[in-house]
Design a protein around this motif. Structure first.
Motif, PDB file in Angstrom:
ATOM      1  N   GLY A  49      35.866  24.947  27.844  1.00 45.51           N
ATOM      2  CA  GLY A  49      35.379  26.169  27.218  1.00 45.51           C
ATOM      3  C   GLY A  49      35.265  27.343  28.164  1.00 45.51           C
ATOM      4  O   GLY A  49      34.935  28.458  27.746  1.00 45.51           O
ATOM      5  N   VAL A  50      35.532  27.119  29.450  1.00 45.22           N
ATOM      6  CA  VAL A  50      35.473  28.214  30.423  1.00 45.22           C
ATOM      7  C   VAL A  50      36.773  29.002  30.361  1.00 45.22           C
ATOM      8  O   VAL A  50      37.869  28.444  30.497  1.00 45.22           O
ATOM      9  N   ASP A  51      36.654  30.302  30.126  1.00 43.67           N
ATOM     10  CA  ASP A  51      37.835  31.160  30.109  1.00 43.67           C
ATOM     11  C   ASP A  51      37.583  32.369  31.000  1.00 43.67           C
ATOM     12  O   ASP A  51      36.591  32.427  31.726  1.00 43.67           O
ATOM     13  N   ARG A  52      38.486  33.330  30.967  1.00 44.32           N
ATOM     14  CA  ARG A  52      38.396  34.496  31.843  1.00 44.32           C
ATOM     15  C   ARG A  52      37.053  35.197  31.689  1.00 44.32           C
ATOM     16  O   ARG A  52      36.613  35.486  30.575  1.00 44.32           O
ATOM     17  N   ASP A  53      36.385  35.451  32.821  1.00 45.51           N
ATOM     18  CA  ASP A  53      35.103  36.160  32.885  1.00 45.51           C
ATOM     19  C   ASP A  53      33.978  35.444  32.152  1.00 45.51           C
ATOM     20  O   ASP A  53      32.978  36.070  31.771  1.00 45.51           O
ATOM     21  N   PHE A  54      34.117  34.158  31.956  1.00 43.19           N
ATOM     22  CA  PHE A  54      33.063  33.369  31.315  1.00 43.19           C
ATOM     23  C   PHE A  54      31.745  33.531  32.075  1.00 43.19           C
ATOM     24  O   PHE A  54      31.685  33.415  33.297  1.00 43.19           O
TER      25      PHE A  54
ATOM     26  N   SER B 288      39.187  24.204  39.621  1.00 41.72           N
ATOM     27  CA  SER B 288      39.569  24.500  38.238  1.00 41.72           C
ATOM     28  C   SER B 288      38.611  25.500  37.591  1.00 41.72           C
ATOM     29  O   SER B 288      39.013  26.301  36.746  1.00 41.72           O
ATOM     30  N   PHE B 289      37.321  25.454  37.992  1.00 41.21           N
ATOM     31  CA  PHE B 289      36.358  26.409  37.447  1.00 41.21           C
ATOM     32  C   PHE B 289      36.725  27.818  37.874  1.00 41.21           C
ATOM     33  O   PHE B 289      36.714  28.755  37.064  1.00 41.21           O
ATOM     34  N   LEU B 290      37.064  27.999  39.144  1.00 41.36           N
ATOM     35  CA  LEU B 290      37.471  29.319  39.631  1.00 41.36           C
ATOM     36  C   LEU B 290      38.756  29.775  38.949  1.00 41.36           C
ATOM     37  O   LEU B 290      38.891  30.943  38.568  1.00 41.36           O
ATOM     38  N   ALA B 291      39.691  28.849  38.781  1.00 40.59           N
ATOM     39  CA  ALA B 291      40.978  29.205  38.195  1.00 40.59           C
ATOM     40  C   ALA B 291      40.836  29.685  36.764  1.00 40.59           C
ATOM     41  O   ALA B 291      41.545  30.597  36.320  1.00 40.59           O
ATOM     42  N   GLN B 292      39.924  29.086  36.008  1.00 39.11           N
ATOM     43  CA  GLN B 292      39.733  29.466  34.610  1.00 39.11           C
ATOM     44  C   GLN B 292      38.870  30.723  34.471  1.00 39.11           C
ATOM     45  O   GLN B 292      39.097  31.538  33.579  1.00 39.11           O
ATOM     46  N   ARG B 293      37.901  30.855  35.329  1.00 43.56           N
ATOM     47  CA  ARG B 293      36.969  31.985  35.231  1.00 43.56           C
ATOM     48  C   ARG B 293      37.554  33.277  35.815  1.00 43.56           C
ATOM     49  O   ARG B 293      37.273  34.364  35.339  1.00 43.56           O
TER      50      ARG B 293
ATOM     51  N   ARG C  49      37.219  39.099  42.386  1.00 47.58           N
ATOM     52  CA  ARG C  49      36.098  38.719  41.520  1.00 47.58           C
ATOM     53  C   ARG C  49      35.719  37.248  41.693  1.00 47.58           C
ATOM     54  O   ARG C  49      34.597  36.846  41.370  1.00 47.58           O
ATOM     55  N   ALA C  50      36.638  36.441  42.228  1.00 51.48           N
ATOM     56  CA  ALA C  50      36.332  35.039  42.478  1.00 51.48           C
ATOM     57  C   ALA C  50      35.282  34.885  43.577  1.00 51.48           C
ATOM     58  O   ALA C  50      34.730  33.791  43.760  1.00 51.48           O
ATOM     59  N   GLY C  51      34.974  35.979  44.278  1.00 55.41           N
ATOM     60  CA  GLY C  51      33.932  35.936  45.288  1.00 55.41           C
ATOM     61  C   GLY C  51      32.577  35.562  44.714  1.00 55.41           C
ATOM     62  O   GLY C  51      31.699  35.083  45.442  1.00 55.41           O
ATOM     63  N   LEU C  52      32.391  35.737  43.404  1.00 52.00           N
ATOM     64  CA  LEU C  52      31.138  35.330  42.767  1.00 52.00           C
ATOM     65  C   LEU C  52      30.941  33.824  42.863  1.00 52.00           C
ATOM     66  O   LEU C  52      29.811  33.337  42.818  1.00 52.00           O
ATOM     67  N   ASP C  53      32.039  33.070  42.997  1.00 55.22           N
ATOM     68  CA  ASP C  53      31.962  31.612  43.057  1.00 55.22           C
ATOM     69  C   ASP C  53      32.322  31.057  44.422  1.00 55.22           C
ATOM     70  O   ASP C  53      32.657  29.884  44.565  1.00 55.22           O
TER      71      ASP C  53
END
Length: 288
Positions: A154-159, A114-119, A88-92
């Motif tokens: 504020g970024v969390d899983r699937d944000f 860090s954005f990928l890791a949190q999302r 799903r990280a392929g979106l980023d």
């Protein structure tokens, strides 16, 4: 014409000229930072994927927005390591850097690991470190502008992710989505990335996963006019299509309003309108 009217008219013309000159200066600064990053990407043996000049494309459609140019570039090994952890990280992916103007200044912003890791919860610190090292390698020659990572508070899983379930496998889902997107007269098709095929070139097996890239210069320009930083992640628009456990495709794309709120603390009507339009277009394509 009275002296007062002449004086006021002169002031108005001077103001317009000054505004135009300021805009041109900002455009030059944005272009310069963009070109420096572009050259450094090549020097760092990163792979250019796509560049988009948001403002000039919007201007061609009669829409004004601040100078804004985004570039996407890639490192196949880093991409594949991340996708092995969470497809799903392929979106980023791939790397993204935005050169843009805001509040009278030229800026550069990028998407950090860090954005990928949190999302998309990623656990390998070494993989994220490699991600940051490679994207930061593109900034080596920048002198006048210090690149800033986008905010992740504020970024969390699937944000900010909108998810749809397709009735079809990945290949057919991609075909249907591409037909639906290219049928829209105000939309440009930029291309697609087949992550599974890329991984196979380095002998890594990956589930079917493709990233579709497209955008609408006019609606996108309206959405970015007062929110230029969302040109980093919301535009161009991206669709990740990957195989679910039942073999049918799962489709992910960005919630434009939520990303605007992340960058600016609020969103606007055009963001909600685009979310609605995109969701309806994609849902109709993959469920009928």
């Amino acid at each position: 014409m009275s002296f007062q009217k002449v004086f006021l008219t002169t002031l108005a013309v001077l103001s317009l000229c000054s505004s135009a000159s300021s805009q041109e200066t900002l455009q030059i600064a944005v272009d310069q930072s963009f070109e420096v990053v572009s050259q450094t990407v090549e020097d760092a043996s990163l792979t250019p994927v796509l560049t988009i000049d948001h403002a000039r494309l919007a201007a061609a459609e009669g829409v004004e927005m601040p100078p804004s140019r985004v570039q996407l570039f890639s490192d196949l090994r880093v991409n594949t390591m991340i996708l092995q952890q969470n497809v799903r990280a392929g979106l980023d992916l791939p790397f993204r850097v935005l050169s843009y103007a805001e509040n009278g200044a030229s800026k550069v912003i990028y998407t950090p690991g860090s954005f990928l890791a949190q999302r998309h919860p990623l656990t390998s610190g070494s993989t994220l470190s490699d991600f940051d090292k490679r994207i930061e390698a593109a900034f080596g020659s920048l002198k006048d502008t210090t690149p800033q990572p986008m905010a992740t508070e504020g970024v969390d899983r699937d944000f900010a992710i909108i998810e749809l379930r397709s009735q079809f496998p990945v290949a057919e889902t991609v075909d249907r989505l591409k037909k639906a997107i290219t049928a829209q007269s105000d939309t440009i098709w930029f291309g697609e990335i087949d992550f599974q095929r890329e991984a196979a070139t380095i002998d890594v097996e990956l589930m079917p996963a493709q990233l579709l890239l497209f955008g609408g210069p006019a609606p996108g320009g309206v959405a970015m006019a007062d929110f230029p930083a969302i040109g980093l992640d919301a535009f161009c628009q991206k669709l990740l299509v990957y195989a679910g456990e039942d073999g049918k495709a799962i489709v992910l794309f960005n919630d434009i309003a939520a990303l605007a709120e992340l960058h600016y603390g609020h969103s606007a009507k055009p963001h909600a309108m685009l979310n609605k339009r995109l969701t309806e277009t994609f849902a109709n394509a993959i469920t009928q």
